[in-house]
Design a protein around this motif. Structure first.
Motif, short mmCIF file in Angstrom:
data_model
loop_
_atom_site.label_atom_id
_atom_site.label_comp_id
_atom_site.label_asym_id
_atom_site.label_seq_id
_atom_site.Cartn_x
_atom_site.Cartn_y
_atom_site.Cartn_z
N ARG A 108 9.06 3.01 12.43
CA ARG A 108 10.32 2.94 11.69
C ARG A 108 9.98 2.85 10.20
N PRO A 109 10.90 3.29 9.34
CA PRO A 109 10.63 3.22 7.89
C PRO A 109 10.44 1.78 7.44
N ALA A 110 9.52 1.60 6.50
CA ALA A 110 9.24 0.27 5.95
C ALA A 110 10.13 0.04 4.74
N LEU A 111 11.40 -0.20 4.99
CA LEU A 111 12.38 -0.31 3.91
C LEU A 111 12.57 -1.74 3.42
N ASP A 112 12.16 -2.71 4.21
CA ASP A 112 12.33 -4.11 3.85
C ASP A 112 11.07 -4.57 3.11
N THR A 113 11.19 -4.79 1.81
CA THR A 113 10.03 -5.16 0.99
C THR A 113 9.41 -6.46 1.46
N ASP A 114 10.23 -7.45 1.78
CA ASP A 114 9.69 -8.73 2.21
C ASP A 114 8.88 -8.58 3.49
N GLU A 115 9.37 -7.78 4.43
CA GLU A 115 8.64 -7.57 5.67
C GLU A 115 7.31 -6.86 5.40
N GLU A 151 11.26 6.24 2.35
CA GLU A 151 11.44 6.50 3.78
C GLU A 151 10.18 7.03 4.44
N TRP A 152 9.21 7.51 3.64
CA TRP A 152 7.94 7.97 4.21
C TRP A 152 7.10 6.81 4.75
N TRP A 153 7.28 5.63 4.18
CA TRP A 153 6.46 4.49 4.59
C TRP A 153 6.83 4.08 6.01
N ARG A 154 5.84 3.71 6.80
CA ARG A 154 6.07 3.43 8.21
C ARG A 154 5.48 2.08 8.63
N ILE A 155 6.22 1.42 9.50
CA ILE A 155 5.70 0.26 10.23
C ILE A 155 5.53 0.70 11.68
N GLY A 156 4.35 0.46 12.22
CA GLY A 156 4.08 0.80 13.61
C GLY A 156 4.31 -0.40 14.51
N LEU A 198 4.78 -1.91 18.78
CA LEU A 198 4.48 -1.69 20.19
C LEU A 198 5.76 -1.33 20.91
N GLY A 199 6.03 -0.04 20.98
CA GLY A 199 7.26 0.41 21.62
C GLY A 199 8.46 0.21 20.72
N GLU A 200 9.59 0.72 21.17
CA GLU A 200 10.82 0.59 20.40
C GLU A 200 11.18 -0.88 20.22
N ASN A 201 11.48 -1.26 18.96
CA ASN A 201 11.88 -2.63 18.62
C ASN A 201 10.83 -3.67 19.02
N GLY A 202 9.57 -3.22 19.10
CA GLY A 202 8.51 -4.13 19.50
C GLY A 202 7.86 -4.84 18.32
N GLU A 203 6.77 -5.50 18.63
CA GLU A 203 6.05 -6.29 17.64
C GLU A 203 5.26 -5.38 16.71
N PRO A 204 5.33 -5.60 15.37
CA PRO A 204 4.57 -4.78 14.44
C PRO A 204 3.06 -4.97 14.63
N VAL A 205 2.33 -3.86 14.63
CA VAL A 205 0.87 -3.92 14.69
C VAL A 205 0.26 -3.58 13.34
N GLY A 206 1.03 -2.93 12.47
CA GLY A 206 0.49 -2.56 11.17
C GLY A 206 1.44 -1.64 10.44
N PHE A 207 0.94 -1.01 9.39
CA PHE A 207 1.78 -0.19 8.52
C PHE A 207 0.92 0.90 7.89
N VAL A 208 1.58 1.94 7.41
CA VAL A 208 0.90 2.99 6.66
C VAL A 208 1.85 3.44 5.55
N VAL A 209 1.29 3.69 4.38
CA VAL A 209 2.08 4.10 3.21
C VAL A 209 1.64 5.48 2.75
#
Length: 314
Positions: free
Chosen positions: A168-175, A221-226, A228-239
């Motif tokens: 999902r896009p990494a739109l939340d700066t705090d997250e 919107e290019w930034w991504r949080i990966g 585990l599955g839909e609405n799952g726990e974040p494992v990391g991010f890529v910018v």
């Protein structure tokens, strides 16, 4: 201002009309300097030369983000390698220019230089690199890190996605900053480790976000949080982003509790695919020479080590 040094004149260039003079010494970014001046990433007063008559002996230049009042990086330091030993001339040039360009008492900006990937194996290239390092070592600078410069091209093919992950896009700066903070635990990145010796992980992450990631004009919107599955726990991010010169993988991290499962490949694949969808001719990236796991991940994704870079600091 100019200063004579045994018939050598040391001065800033007068403006874009002297780029041809400045570029008489070869370097891989010479073709970018005109645009840098036009876009105010450089200023004539940040670009200095040492000349004897009409011959260019040495040059230095600093770089900053567009419109910055102070430079962020010393990225050009060259001497005429076909001539006599010009180390003393180059040292005098740097010291003279630095007194005019930098604020009194300020820690000088880091030095960065692109170098051939095989620079240690080629005696001539080794001498060129060591000459420039020696000039700055004489002023107190020391090597911080050597980095791999990497490039993906469409002919390499798209890396395989990781079906375990959703994005999902990494739109939340705090997250995002919170994930960056967690990913700093055990980091192998030399610059991050240096910052962590002086700041908290959150402060380091926030600094990285504000001074680099937030400056990109490419879509957030290019930034991504990966996860585990839909609405799952974040494992990391890529910018994935576009800087002033190239599409880039600007930053990637896996949080500590999810390392060792190969998620880095999925994150990198997603970042690569995001940029490739923009029909880019290349994607650039970099990682520390000592960050072997990340270097291997880039290789698996089809990135080629086309160059290296060295960074020195005072």
């Amino acid at each position: 201002m100019s200063r004579s040094h045994d018939t050598v004149t040391i001065r800033p260039i007068t403006g874009p009309d002297e780029i041809a003079l400045f570029n008489r010494l070869p370097y891989t970014i010479n073709h970018e300097l005109d645009d840098d001046l036009a876009d105010k990433r450089r200023r004539p007063e940040w670009m200095w030369v040492a000349v004897r008559g009409d011959r260019l002996l040495a040059r230095v230049a600093w770089w900053g983000r567009s419109g910055d009042d102070t430079p962020l990086l010393l990225d050009v330091l060259d001497v005429d390698d076909t001539a006599e030993d010009l180390t003393e001339v180059a040292q005098t040039l740097y010291e003279t220019a630095a007194k005019q360009v930098l604020a009194p008492g300020a820690v000088p900006p880091e030095y960065g230089r692109f170098i051939p990937a095989d620079w240690r194996e080629n005696p001539d290239t080794y001498r060129v690199v060591r000459t420039r390092m020696g000039v700055l070592e004489s002023t107190g600078a020391r090597l911080t890190v050597e980095r791999l410069r990497l490039e993906w091209r469409p002919a390499a093919g798209l890396p395989t996605p990781d079906r375990r992950l959703a994005f999902r896009p990494a739109l939340d700066t705090d997250e995002l900053v919170a994930l960056m903070t967690r990913a700093l635990d055990g980091t192998l990145d030399a610059h991050s480790r240096t910052d962590l010796a002086q700041m908290s992980p959150h402060e380091v992450a926030l600094k990285h976000y504000e001074q680099e990631l937030a400056t990109y004009s490419s879509p957030r919107e290019w930034w991504r949080i990966g996860t585990l599955g839909e609405n799952g726990e974040p494992v990391g991010f890529v910018v994935p982003a576009r800087n002033a010169y190239h599409p880039v993988i600007a930053y990637l991290g896996v949080v500590p509790e999810h390392r060792g499962h190969g998620y880095v490949d999925g994150l990198l694949a997603e970042g690569t695919r995001t940029l490739a969808a923009e029909d880019v001719p290349r994607i650039r990236a970099a990682t520390d020479l000592g960050n072997v796991p990340m270097a291997k991940a880039f290789a698996r994704a089809g990135y080629v080590n086309f160059e290296r870079a060295i960074n020195m600091a005072w």
